[in-house]
Design a protein around this motif. Structure first.
Motif, mmCIF file in Angstrom:
data_model
loop_
_atom_site.group_PDB
_atom_site.id
_atom_site.type_symbol
_atom_site.label_atom_id
_atom_site.label_comp_id
_atom_site.label_asym_id
_atom_site.label_seq_id
_atom_site.Cartn_x
_atom_site.Cartn_y
_atom_site.Cartn_z
ATOM 1 N N ARG A 83 0.638 -1.164 0.067
ATOM 2 C CA ARG A 83 0.059 -0.052 0.057
ATOM 3 C C ARG A 83 0.797 1.399 0.039
ATOM 4 O O ARG A 83 0.597 2.270 -0.711
ATOM 5 N N ALA A 84 1.899 1.340 0.968
ATOM 6 C CA ALA A 84 2.891 2.348 0.689
ATOM 7 C C ALA A 84 3.559 2.522 -0.520
ATOM 8 O O ALA A 84 3.450 3.834 -0.826
ATOM 9 N N VAL A 85 3.835 1.569 -1.275
ATOM 10 C CA VAL A 85 4.379 1.833 -2.400
ATOM 11 C C VAL A 85 3.408 2.281 -3.709
ATOM 12 O O VAL A 85 3.584 3.379 -4.384
ATOM 13 N N ALA A 86 2.060 1.905 -3.387
ATOM 14 C CA ALA A 86 1.174 2.166 -4.425
ATOM 15 C C ALA A 86 0.931 3.655 -4.181
ATOM 16 O O ALA A 86 0.707 4.609 -4.949
ATOM 17 N N SER A 87 0.748 4.008 -2.769
ATOM 18 C CA SER A 87 0.755 5.481 -2.131
ATOM 19 C C SER A 87 1.524 6.398 -2.976
ATOM 20 O O SER A 87 1.316 7.583 -3.500
ATOM 21 N N MET A 88 2.815 5.957 -2.773
ATOM 22 C CA MET A 88 3.956 6.881 -3.374
ATOM 23 C C MET A 88 3.755 6.974 -4.965
ATOM 24 O O MET A 88 4.219 8.203 -5.077
ATOM 25 N N LYS A 89 3.499 5.883 -5.447
ATOM 26 C CA LYS A 89 3.396 6.100 -6.989
ATOM 27 C C LYS A 89 2.211 7.136 -7.490
ATOM 28 O O LYS A 89 2.234 7.899 -7.933
ATOM 29 N N GLU A 90 1.178 6.896 -6.428
ATOM 30 C CA GLU A 90 -0.083 7.965 -6.807
ATOM 31 C C GLU A 90 0.569 9.275 -6.540
ATOM 32 O O GLU A 90 -0.056 10.243 -7.503
ATOM 33 N N LEU A 91 1.116 9.601 -5.479
ATOM 34 C CA LEU A 91 1.513 10.847 -5.184
ATOM 35 C C LEU A 91 2.549 11.369 -6.344
ATOM 36 O O LEU A 91 2.326 12.461 -6.660
ATOM 37 N N ALA A 92 3.392 10.529 -6.628
ATOM 38 C CA ALA A 92 4.262 11.005 -7.708
ATOM 39 C C ALA A 92 3.963 11.264 -8.898
ATOM 40 O O ALA A 92 4.094 12.207 -9.669
ATOM 41 N N ASP A 93 2.743 10.433 -9.273
ATOM 42 C CA ASP A 93 1.750 10.695 -10.439
ATOM 43 C C ASP A 93 1.093 12.235 -10.528
ATOM 44 O O ASP A 93 1.115 12.801 -11.554
ATOM 45 N N LEU A 94 0.389 12.371 -9.411
ATOM 46 C CA LEU A 94 -0.045 13.639 -9.004
ATOM 47 C C LEU A 94 0.704 14.889 -9.356
ATOM 48 O O LEU A 94 0.552 15.976 -9.832
#
Length: 125
Positions: A83-94
């Motif tokens: 979940r942390a990796v997915a969250s970091m990817k989501e934030l990086a995409d934003l």
């Protein structure tokens, strides 16, 4: 090399005003993007904390042998990591999207400014 005589100061002033407007718009887009990232980061943190609290309650209430608890803790850690990796990817995409939008505003104005300068040089030449 001789510079052309540019006497259309109003056109230059208008171009500079449009440059400043583009910078302000790009700054606004970047700020909105930063606020969206901060909001989403806060949501993710709250969600993570709630999930962790629930998981810890579940682990402490659970009876069983230490090997079973260790396996469940390992599974919990794995899920949290994913979940942390997915969250970091989501934030990086934003962040990337926001930066791209701000850069697009500046690129558009840069292209317009070049065309304006070419028109001024042709008019004066």
């Amino acid at each position: 090399m001789k510079m052309p005589n540019m006497t259309d100061f109003q056109a230059l002033a208008d171009a500079q005003r449009r440059n400043l407007e583009a910078m302000a718009a790009a700054n606004r887009v970047a700020m909105e993007g930063a606020q969206a990232v901060a909001r989403r980061n806060m949501e993710l943190m709250q969600q993570t904390m709630a999930e962790m609290s629930e998981a810890m309650r579940g682990l402490t209430a659970m009876d069983g042998n230490p090997a079973t608890k260790a396996a469940q803790q390992a599974e919990l850690m794995k899920a949290n990591y994913e979940r942390a990796v997915a969250s970091m990817k989501e934030l990086a995409d934003l962040i990337q999207k926001s930066n791209g939008e701000a850069l697009e505003v500046l690129n558009r104005r840069f292209a317009e400014a070049l065309e304006e300068m070419q028109a001024l040089v042709k008019k004066e030449g």
